[in-house]
Write an enzyme that holds these catalytic residues in place. Structure first.
Site, PDB file in Angstrom:
ATOM      1  N   ASP A  38       0.843  -1.200   0.000  1.00 16.72           N
ATOM      2  CA  ASP A  38       0.000   0.000   0.000  1.00 16.72           C
ATOM      3  C   ASP A  38       0.880   1.252   0.000  1.00 16.72           C
ATOM      4  O   ASP A  38       1.590   1.516   0.968  1.00 16.72           O
ATOM      5  CB  ASP A  38      -0.905  -0.020   1.243  1.00 16.72           C
ATOM      6  N   ASP A  39       0.833   2.006  -1.080  1.00 15.13           N
ATOM      7  CA  ASP A  39       1.591   3.259  -1.212  1.00 15.13           C
ATOM      8  C   ASP A  39       3.102   3.047  -1.344  1.00 15.13           C
ATOM      9  O   ASP A  39       3.888   3.944  -1.012  1.00 15.13           O
ATOM     10  CB  ASP A  39       1.333   4.226  -0.030  1.00 15.13           C
ATOM     11  N   CYS A  78      -6.117   4.302  -3.171  1.00 19.68           N
ATOM     12  CA  CYS A  78      -6.379   2.919  -2.724  1.00 19.68           C
ATOM     13  C   CYS A  78      -7.649   2.264  -3.245  1.00 19.68           C
ATOM     14  O   CYS A  78      -7.600   1.197  -3.850  1.00 19.68           O
ATOM     15  CB  CYS A  78      -6.446   2.888  -1.205  1.00 19.68           C
ATOM     16  N   ARG A  82      -7.917  -1.042  -5.947  1.00 17.65           N
ATOM     17  CA  ARG A  82      -8.263  -2.417  -5.548  1.00 17.65           C
ATOM     18  C   ARG A  82      -9.470  -2.930  -6.334  1.00 17.65           C
ATOM     19  O   ARG A  82      -9.544  -4.110  -6.705  1.00 17.65           O
ATOM     20  CB  ARG A  82      -8.536  -2.465  -4.045  1.00 17.65           C
ATOM     21  N   LYS A 135      -5.506  -5.602   4.072  1.00 21.41           N
ATOM     22  CA  LYS A 135      -6.421  -4.451   3.987  1.00 21.41           C
ATOM     23  C   LYS A 135      -7.367  -4.587   2.797  1.00 21.41           C
ATOM     24  O   LYS A 135      -6.935  -4.779   1.672  1.00 21.41           O
ATOM     25  CB  LYS A 135      -5.577  -3.182   3.849  1.00 21.41           C
ATOM     26  N   HIS A 137     -10.570  -2.358   1.905  1.00 21.08           N
ATOM     27  CA  HIS A 137     -10.843  -1.018   1.349  1.00 21.08           C
ATOM     28  C   HIS A 137     -11.796  -1.000   0.155  1.00 21.08           C
ATOM     29  O   HIS A 137     -11.703  -0.129  -0.712  1.00 21.08           O
ATOM     30  CB  HIS A 137      -9.536  -0.288   0.997  1.00 21.08           C
ATOM     31  N   SER A 163      -7.929   1.645   5.371  1.00 21.86           N
ATOM     32  CA  SER A 163      -6.570   2.096   5.713  1.00 21.86           C
ATOM     33  C   SER A 163      -6.406   2.217   7.220  1.00 21.86           C
ATOM     34  O   SER A 163      -7.381   2.392   7.956  1.00 21.86           O
ATOM     35  CB  SER A 163      -6.278   3.448   5.067  1.00 21.86           C
ATOM     36  N   HIS A 237       1.658   2.264   3.954  1.00 27.46           N
ATOM     37  CA  HIS A 237       0.736   3.383   4.183  1.00 27.46           C
ATOM     38  C   HIS A 237       0.988   3.927   5.589  1.00 27.46           C
ATOM     39  O   HIS A 237       1.175   3.144   6.520  1.00 27.46           O
ATOM     40  CB  HIS A 237      -0.696   2.847   4.065  1.00 27.46           C
ATOM     41  N   ASP A 289      -0.497  -0.610  -4.710  1.00 25.41           N
ATOM     42  CA  ASP A 289      -1.814  -0.112  -5.142  1.00 25.41           C
ATOM     43  C   ASP A 289      -1.762   1.270  -5.782  1.00 25.41           C
ATOM     44  O   ASP A 289      -2.667   1.665  -6.499  1.00 25.41           O
ATOM     45  CB  ASP A 289      -2.807  -0.121  -3.969  1.00 25.41           C
ATOM     46  N   ASN A 290      -0.715   2.026  -5.483  1.00 26.56           N
ATOM     47  CA  ASN A 290      -0.516   3.359  -6.084  1.00 26.56           C
ATOM     48  C   ASN A 290       0.880   3.831  -5.697  1.00 26.56           C
ATOM     49  O   ASN A 290       1.585   3.141  -4.961  1.00 26.56           O
ATOM     50  CB  ASN A 290      -1.608   4.352  -5.638  1.00 26.56           C
ATOM     51  N   LYS A 310       1.483   9.300  -5.178  1.00 25.00           N
ATOM     52  CA  LYS A 310       0.097   8.930  -4.882  1.00 25.00           C
ATOM     53  C   LYS A 310      -0.852  10.111  -5.062  1.00 25.00           C
ATOM     54  O   LYS A 310      -0.528  11.228  -4.656  1.00 25.00           O
ATOM     55  CB  LYS A 310       0.016   8.441  -3.434  1.00 25.00           C
TER      56      LYS A 310
HETATM   57 MG    MG Z   1      -2.641   3.109  -1.320  1.00 23.08          MG
END
Ligand code: MG
Length: 469
Positions: A38-39, A78, A82, A135, A137, A163, A237, A289-290, A310
């Site tokens: 994540d991130d 996010c 997903r 996670k 989301h 998150s 994240h 995810d980004n 992001k």
């Molecule tokens: Mg993210």
């Protein structure tokens, strides 16, 4: 003569057995593991050039498998990212993106619509065991139980609904300060096993380790069936938390500690596959995810040579690390073709023997030829949406920005009468706008965008009504 007869008898007995065993191994579809950070930024791993963060397990995965240099998430934040991964569709098609709200929050009542077909549902129908660990989301099940992963094709679930910064505790100072301070007491994230709340606040220093233990347990039990493990990590994240074994170890500070622990986790998953004799029949994907959350300063990641991070439709917001590992099938290599997370839906569903839904547009391409090194993949366009609006599009090596805007903050979007144009292979950092000298390319991209837009029917928006902080 006697000897030949004996040999013939032996062949008659042995051959069917050998054939059956060969059939069993080739007929059985591969296990699928998708590990989703994540991130995590394009520049945050050793194998993508980070000078100080140590990622020996991911570097080994890259060296043994395929490392993509132009791998994209289908969204800049996010929730839509997903949704795209699990459905193979641009989030605009499922209503899982929003210009202002951008992601689901703990007060959201919307979520991934029932009518969407997830990769887990596709594979489950083909006899796969399925797990979502980490996670989610894509909807908060305490607000509506139908948003639970187990309602979307997953047999097993362990993790957070959203998150880790979405349940500030009473007494949490301003969000920005709290994110910078990384104090556990500021956060009240709920940890669930299935629908059961098992811990709140979740001890976030143990999350990566506990997710990993669950993932290894899932891999090792029930080997009689193929499995799909979707493993979306909570980190890196912010707020960042590492276990005592990793805290304070990295030269890159707490962010490095957290990424190094994620790397450890990947190593444990790959070890479990090797130890169980499953490596040759398991496709493992690692991605993010980004892009990195640059707004967070030192506690956010790095996009390397790419512009922005992001929240942005510049390359740093959506081009992410992408690794594919399948010993014996994927040769050690670097792939410089464009690929994206939506392709994982199509590719993995097909590998699992599932049909791609024909009653809707699926944007993901089957990238099996890239993975196996047998050919290229046709792709008319790659679109960069920010919320419901298309900001930029890539056709071949060219990317046109129709709208630009800083990733975060009050600045309004700027629509360009003449789009900005970049050659992403000559200029991956998007530094030199060459629109003035290539009007014909801009026309080509505009034609491709018009063709794409004609296929888009915006769905009821699932993020509407969410209250942004
Ligand atoms: Mg993210």
């Amino acid at each position: 003569m006697f000897r030949s007869l004996l040999q013939l008898c032996f062949l008659c007995i042995a051959l069917p057995a050998a054939l059956t065993s060969a059939a069993a191994s080739t007929d059985r579809p591969p296990n699928i593991v998708i590990i989703y950070a994540d991130d995590l930024g394009y520049g945050d791993l050793g194998c993508y050039g980070h000078p100080t963060i140590r990622t020996p397990n991911l570097d080994r995965m890259a060296a043994e498998g395929m490392r993509f240099t132009q791998f994209y998430s289908a969204a800049e934040v996010c929730t839509p990212s997903r949704a795209a991964l699990l459905t193979g569709r641009y989030p605009i098609r499922s209503g899982m993106c929003h210009d202002q709200v951008r992601v689901l929050r703990n007060n959201s009542t919307g979520g991934l619509p029932d009518v969407e077909v997830t990769l887990a549902e596709q594979l489950k129908e083909q006899g796969y065991r399925t797990a979502c660990i980490g996670k989610w989301h894509l909807g908060v099940w305490s607000n509506d139980p139908k948003h639970h992963p187990m309602h979307h094709g997953f047999d097993v679930h362990f993790g957070l609904p959203h998150s880790n910064d979405m349940n500030p505790s009473a007494g949490n100072p301003k969000m920005a300060n709290a994110l910078a301070e990384q104090k556990a007491a500021y956060w009240n994230a709920p940890l669930y096993r299935g629908l059961k709340l098992v811990e709140q606040p979740a001890d976030q220093t143990t999350l990566t380790r506990r997710y990993t233990e669950e993932a290894v347990k899932f891999i090792t039990e029930g080997k009689d069936k193929p499995f799909f493990l979707y493993f979306p990590h909570t980190f890196p994240h912010t707020p960042l938390f590492a276990s005592p074994e990793f805290k304070g170890r990295s030269a890159r500070g707490l962010y490095g500690d957290v990424v190094e622990e994620l790397d450890w986790s990947v190593g444990r998953v790959l070890d479990a596959l090797r130890n169980q004799g499953l490596a040759d029949n398991t496709l493992v994907i690692f991605s993010s995810d980004n892009g990195p959350w640059l707004l967070m300063g030192e506690t956010g990641g790095c996009a390397g040579l790419l512009r922005e991070g992001k929240g942005s439709t510049w390359e740093g917001g959506m081009r992410v690390p992408g690794l594919a590992w399948w010993p014996g099938k994927i040769k050690p290599s670097v792939c410089r073709d464009v690929a994206c997370t939506m392709d994982l839906f199509t590719t993995c569903a097909k590998l699992g023997g599932a049909a791609i839904p024909q009653d809707r547009v699926v944007d993901g391409r089957d990238i099996t030829p890239l993975l196996l090194g047998t050919g290229g993949v046709e792709r008319d366009i790659f679109c960069y949406y920010r919320g419901q609006r298309l900001y930029a599009a890539r056709v071949g090596v060219w990317k046109a920005h129709f709208i630009t805007q800083p990733a975060y903050g009050p600045e309004k979007p700027v629509t360009h009468e003449v789009p900005e144009l970049y050659n992403l292979e000559e200029d991956p950092g998007e530094i030199r706008n060459v629109a003035a000298t290539h009007p014909d390319i801009i026309t080509q991209i505009q034609t491709a965008v018009a063709k794409h837009r004609a296929t888009v029917k915006a769905a009821p928006n699932q993020l509407e009504g969410t209250i942004a902080p």
